[in-house]
Scaffold this motif. Structure first.
Motif, PDB file in Angstrom:
ATOM      1  N   ARG A  66      -3.793  36.693   9.146  1.00  0.00           N
ATOM      2  CA  ARG A  66      -3.025  35.620   9.800  1.00  0.00           C
ATOM      3  C   ARG A  66      -2.488  36.092  11.147  1.00  0.00           C
ATOM      4  NH1 ARG A  66      -1.152  34.749   4.651  1.00  0.00           N
ATOM      5  NH2 ARG A  66       0.754  35.896   5.073  1.00  0.00           N
ATOM      6  N   GLY A  67      -2.073  37.354  11.220  1.00  0.00           N
ATOM      7  CA  GLY A  67      -1.576  37.902  12.474  1.00  0.00           C
ATOM      8  C   GLY A  67      -2.630  37.929  13.568  1.00  0.00           C
ATOM      9  N   MET A  68      -3.896  37.927  13.173  1.00  0.00           N
ATOM     10  CA  MET A  68      -4.993  37.912  14.144  1.00  0.00           C
ATOM     11  C   MET A  68      -5.534  36.498  14.353  1.00  0.00           C
ATOM     12  SD  MET A  68      -7.089  41.376  13.143  1.00  0.00           S
ATOM     13  CE  MET A  68      -6.973  41.242  11.345  1.00  0.00           C
ATOM     14  N   GLY A  69      -4.828  35.495  13.802  1.00  0.00           N
ATOM     15  CA  GLY A  69      -5.260  34.107  13.964  1.00  0.00           C
ATOM     16  C   GLY A  69      -6.312  33.683  12.964  1.00  0.00           C
ATOM     17  N   GLY A  70      -6.492  34.465  11.910  1.00  0.00           N
ATOM     18  CA  GLY A  70      -7.506  34.155  10.906  1.00  0.00           C
ATOM     19  C   GLY A  70      -6.932  33.388   9.730  1.00  0.00           C
ATOM     20  N   GLU A  71      -7.779  33.205   8.725  1.00  0.00           N
ATOM     21  CA  GLU A  71      -7.386  32.447   7.551  1.00  0.00           C
ATOM     22  C   GLU A  71      -8.167  32.907   6.333  1.00  0.00           C
ATOM     23  OE1 GLU A  71      -8.487  28.329   8.102  1.00  0.00           O
ATOM     24  OE2 GLU A  71     -10.356  28.920   9.065  1.00  0.00           O
ATOM     25  N   TYR A  72      -7.697  32.456   5.162  1.00  0.00           N
ATOM     26  CA  TYR A  72      -8.387  32.739   3.913  1.00  0.00           C
ATOM     27  C   TYR A  72      -9.163  31.499   3.524  1.00  0.00           C
ATOM     28  CZ  TYR A  72      -9.211  33.740  -1.017  1.00  0.00           C
ATOM     29  OH  TYR A  72      -9.808  33.943  -2.234  1.00  0.00           O
ATOM     30  N   ILE A  73     -10.423  31.673   3.161  1.00  0.00           N
ATOM     31  CA  ILE A  73     -11.267  30.577   2.718  1.00  0.00           C
ATOM     32  C   ILE A  73     -11.495  30.757   1.216  1.00  0.00           C
ATOM     33  CG2 ILE A  73     -13.486  29.398   2.992  1.00  0.00           C
ATOM     34  CD1 ILE A  73     -11.721  29.395   5.544  1.00  0.00           C
ATOM     35  N   SER A  74     -10.947  29.840   0.428  1.00  0.00           N
ATOM     36  CA  SER A  74     -11.098  29.899  -1.026  1.00  0.00           C
ATOM     37  C   SER A  74     -12.357  29.149  -1.414  1.00  0.00           C
ATOM     38  CB  SER A  74      -9.867  29.275  -1.697  1.00  0.00           C
ATOM     39  OG  SER A  74     -10.010  29.320  -3.099  1.00  0.00           O
ATOM     40  N   ALA A  75     -13.342  29.883  -1.924  1.00  0.00           N
ATOM     41  CA  ALA A  75     -14.629  29.275  -2.287  1.00  0.00           C
ATOM     42  C   ALA A  75     -15.225  29.969  -3.508  1.00  0.00           C
ATOM     43  CB  ALA A  75     -15.584  29.348  -1.099  1.00  0.00           C
ATOM     44  N   GLY A  76     -14.406  30.196  -4.523  1.00  0.00           N
ATOM     45  CA  GLY A  76     -14.896  30.853  -5.735  1.00  0.00           C
ATOM     46  C   GLY A  76     -15.391  32.251  -5.429  1.00  0.00           C
ATOM     47  N   ARG A  77     -16.629  32.539  -5.883  1.00  0.00           N
ATOM     48  CA  ARG A  77     -17.184  33.876  -5.640  1.00  0.00           C
ATOM     49  C   ARG A  77     -17.474  34.137  -4.169  1.00  0.00           C
ATOM     50  NH1 ARG A  77     -18.242  37.496  -8.838  1.00  0.00           N
ATOM     51  NH2 ARG A  77     -20.282  38.399  -8.770  1.00  0.00           N
ATOM     52  N   GLU A  78     -17.537  33.085  -3.384  1.00  0.00           N
ATOM     53  CA  GLU A  78     -17.796  33.222  -1.945  1.00  0.00           C
ATOM     54  C   GLU A  78     -16.504  33.200  -1.125  1.00  0.00           C
ATOM     55  OE1 GLU A  78     -20.787  33.947  -0.566  1.00  0.00           O
ATOM     56  OE2 GLU A  78     -21.381  34.142  -2.658  1.00  0.00           O
ATOM     57  N   SER A  79     -15.352  33.356  -1.772  1.00  0.00           N
ATOM     58  CA  SER A  79     -14.075  33.388  -1.057  1.00  0.00           C
ATOM     59  C   SER A  79     -14.057  34.566  -0.093  1.00  0.00           C
ATOM     60  CB  SER A  79     -12.913  33.520  -2.042  1.00  0.00           C
ATOM     61  OG  SER A  79     -12.831  32.374  -2.854  1.00  0.00           O
ATOM     62  N   HIS A  80     -13.412  34.357   1.046  1.00  0.00           N
ATOM     63  CA  HIS A  80     -13.361  35.403   2.061  1.00  0.00           C
ATOM     64  C   HIS A  80     -12.250  35.106   3.066  1.00  0.00           C
ATOM     65  CE1 HIS A  80     -16.003  32.226   3.632  1.00  0.00           C
ATOM     66  NE2 HIS A  80     -15.497  32.549   4.825  1.00  0.00           N
ATOM     67  N   PHE A  81     -11.971  36.096   3.879  1.00  0.00           N
ATOM     68  CA  PHE A  81     -11.080  35.931   5.015  1.00  0.00           C
ATOM     69  C   PHE A  81     -11.982  35.801   6.229  1.00  0.00           C
ATOM     70  CE2 PHE A  81      -8.798  38.524   1.965  1.00  0.00           C
ATOM     71  CZ  PHE A  81      -7.542  37.925   1.907  1.00  0.00           C
ATOM     72  N   ARG A  82     -11.531  35.041   7.212  1.00  0.00           N
ATOM     73  CA  ARG A  82     -12.307  34.977   8.463  1.00  0.00           C
ATOM     74  C   ARG A  82     -11.348  35.044   9.640  1.00  0.00           C
ATOM     75  NH1 ARG A  82     -14.764  28.850   9.029  1.00  0.00           N
ATOM     76  NH2 ARG A  82     -12.786  27.920   9.667  1.00  0.00           N
TER      77      ARG A  82
END
Length: 148
Positions: A126-142
């Motif tokens: 979040r400090g870098m302007g990113g976010e968490y994407i909740s998508a089950g097994r494909e969940s990731h931060f971007r």
């Protein structure tokens, strides 16, 4: 002979106590170091707060309207994969996979992170302007490659 043995046992016990204490201090130092890294990344990548903006504005003398020229073109700097990796403490970085995908850097956990590590990573992202994407097994931060 038994007094010598007792003295050796006492010394051995003291050495063990000191070793345990040093291990605890070492763990605490690692924890403090990780926290400081996260704080530093958050302060570097976040825009100034209202208080900081006000303080800066008060210190700057106003420029007369006649001398104002057009603003310089806005140039966005690109973050590299290594820039993003450096934002995380080593023990967290080792638990993450980093991948460039389009305009984003994708960060996926290699293993279960636990709530504390997840929170640390989410805060840095979040400090870098990113976010968490909740998508089950494909969940990731971007994190966007372009800095704002």
């Amino acid at each position: 002979m038994s007094t010598d043995r007792e003295k050796l046992n006492q010394l051995l016990q003291r050495v063990e106590e000191i070793t345990v204490t040093l291990n605890k201090v070492s763990e605490e130092l690692r924890s403090v170091s990780s926290s400081l890294k996260l704080l530093a990344v958050g302060q570097i990548t976040q825009p100034p707060t209202i208080h900081e903006t006000t303080a800066t504005t008060k210190a700057v003398q106003p420029t007369p309207v006649s001398t104002i020229s057009s603003p310089p073109p806005v140039t966005s700097k690109q973050r590299s994969l290594d820039d993003i990796r450096m934002a995380f403490p080593e023990e967290l970085e080792a638990r993450l996979d980093f991948e460039e995908r389009g305009d984003y850097i994708i960060i996926k956990p290699k293993q279960f992170l636990g709530s504390e590590n997840f929170a640390k990573i989410a805060s840095a992202v979040r400090g870098m302007g990113g976010e968490y994407i909740s998508a089950g097994r494909e969940s990731h931060f971007r994190v966007p490659k372009k800095k704002n």
